[in-house]
Design an enzyme around this catalytic site. Structure first.
Site, PDB file in Angstrom:
ATOM      1  N   PRO A 103      78.725  17.707 -43.146  1.00  0.00           N
ATOM      2  CA  PRO A 103      78.423  18.845 -44.016  1.00  0.00           C
ATOM      3  C   PRO A 103      77.943  20.059 -43.215  1.00  0.00           C
ATOM      4  CG  PRO A 103      77.325  16.840 -44.755  1.00  0.00           C
ATOM      5  CD  PRO A 103      77.840  16.586 -43.397  1.00  0.00           C
ATOM      6  N   GLU A 104      78.652  21.144 -43.351  1.00  0.00           N
ATOM      7  CA  GLU A 104      78.268  22.412 -42.736  1.00  0.00           C
ATOM      8  C   GLU A 104      77.962  23.388 -43.870  1.00  0.00           C
ATOM      9  OE1 GLU A 104      81.217  23.459 -39.741  1.00  0.00           O
ATOM     10  OE2 GLU A 104      81.664  21.356 -39.388  1.00  0.00           O
TER      11      GLU A 104
ATOM     12  N   HIS B 100      73.445   2.315 -48.923  1.00  0.00           N
ATOM     13  CA  HIS B 100      72.813   3.221 -47.966  1.00  0.00           C
ATOM     14  C   HIS B 100      71.942   4.277 -48.624  1.00  0.00           C
ATOM     15  CE1 HIS B 100      75.357   1.298 -45.024  1.00  0.00           C
ATOM     16  NE2 HIS B 100      76.417   1.607 -45.730  1.00  0.00           N
TER      17      HIS B 100
ATOM     18  N   ARG C  67      74.509   6.858 -41.782  1.00  0.00           N
ATOM     19  CA  ARG C  67      74.167   6.928 -40.347  1.00  0.00           C
ATOM     20  C   ARG C  67      72.759   7.431 -40.075  1.00  0.00           C
ATOM     21  NH1 ARG C  67      79.999   9.188 -38.202  1.00  0.00           N
ATOM     22  NH2 ARG C  67      81.093   8.089 -39.837  1.00  0.00           N
TER      23      ARG C  67
END
Length: 279
Positions: free
Chosen positions: A2-3, A99, A118
DNA sequence: CCTGGTGCCTGGGTGC
DNA sequence: TGCACCCAGGCACCAG
């Protein structure tokens, strides 16, 4: 990954869902490497507004009884995503199988879930605006590229001030906020600048400035790029992936000149560029 | 200060 | 089929 366009899309989806809601309870992952801190301070607070700075989401919370103003700072990292669903009637902590790292139970029977496979994302409650001590990256963040604060002359001067490869400078967040690996490659392709270039003069800096604005604007309009992990709050994909000219196009001809695109590593990041029209 | 290198983390892909 | 290995990358941290 995500930017800015992806985080902005998430912000636009979260804002109507969360603004005005009170956080009734918080559960979070006690993993030793989890970048989560002081989330208990959010319990009982109301979310007043959500703004984006670069790739960060900043949630202003209402003042505490002691008059302190706190802020919930969220960063999606590589693989973070939010979802909103009904609060489970019997709280059992976190659903680690998918997660989920944080659960914010709201006062309207719904839960904001922050999933992050992650664990590169972060969530912290800090005194509002206390970035220098708590989140240095946020304190030194460059101008918002889609605002008037992103000045061409200042950008050119900043590019000229140091000698790192121009791609490294775009990823650095101090020259301009919110550009990551995808949009760095896209902007450099559009501006016809080699990503390893260490000297970018005023003319090319001007082209790069314009390319950054154009690429980010177009990507925001398409709600970002879904390449691997990113998805929005509603589970949908960003639609900009079909418009990528450089990122991930290593096996394709250049859309401008037909030369085979080349893949290399710059600033420890996979980088795709056209060896013919990016000099 | 500037620059480049490493580690964090885990799912998915590859090669044997 | 199983398994070791490697890669993706935003950011923190460290060394020269």
């Amino acid at each position: 990954m995500p930017e800015l366009p992806e985080v902005e899309s998430v912000r636009r989806q979260l804002t109507p869902q969360l603004t005005g809601r009170r956080i009734a309870d918080v559960w979070w992952d006690a993993h030793p490497h989890a970048r989560l801190s002081d989330l208990d301070l959010a319990v009982g607070r109301r979310i007043e507004r959500i703004v984006r700075r670069g790739k960060f989401l900043l949630c202003t919370l209402d003042p505490t009884d002691d008059g302190d103003t706190l802020e919930l700072v969220l960063h999606l990292g590589m693989t973070g995503s939010f979802s909103i669903r009904p609060t489970e009637p019997t709280p059992t902590g976190l659903a680690t199988t998918d997660h989920v790292r944080v659960r914010f139970d709201l006062d309207d029977g719904r839960t904001l879930r922050f999933a992050d496979p992650r664990r590169f994302g972060r969530a912290s409650v800090i005194p509002a605006g206390d970035y220098v001590d708590r989140i240095p990256t946020l304190a030194t963040l460059g101008p918002e590229p889609l605002s008037s604060a992103f000045d061409p002359a200042a950008f050119a001067a900043a590019l000229a001030a140091t000698s790192a490869p121009v791609k490294a400078k775009l990823l650095d967040q101090r020259l301009v906020a919110g550009v990551g690996n995808i949009y760095a490659d896209e902007a450099l392709w559009r501006a016809r600048i080699h990503p390893a270039s260490r000297r970018v003069g005023r003319v090319r800096a001007g082209r790069l400035h314009q390319a950054i604005v154009e690429v980010l604007t177009a990507a925001v309009e398409r709600e970002g790029t879904t390449f691997r992990d990113y998805q929005m709050v509603n589970g949908e994909s960003g639609r900009y992936a079909a418009f990528l000219d450089a990122y991930g196009q290593g096996d394709r001809p250049c859309r401008r000149c037909g030369e085979p695109m080349r893949r290399t590593v710059i600033a420890q990041r996979g980088t795709t560029y056209c060896p013919r029209c990016q000099r």
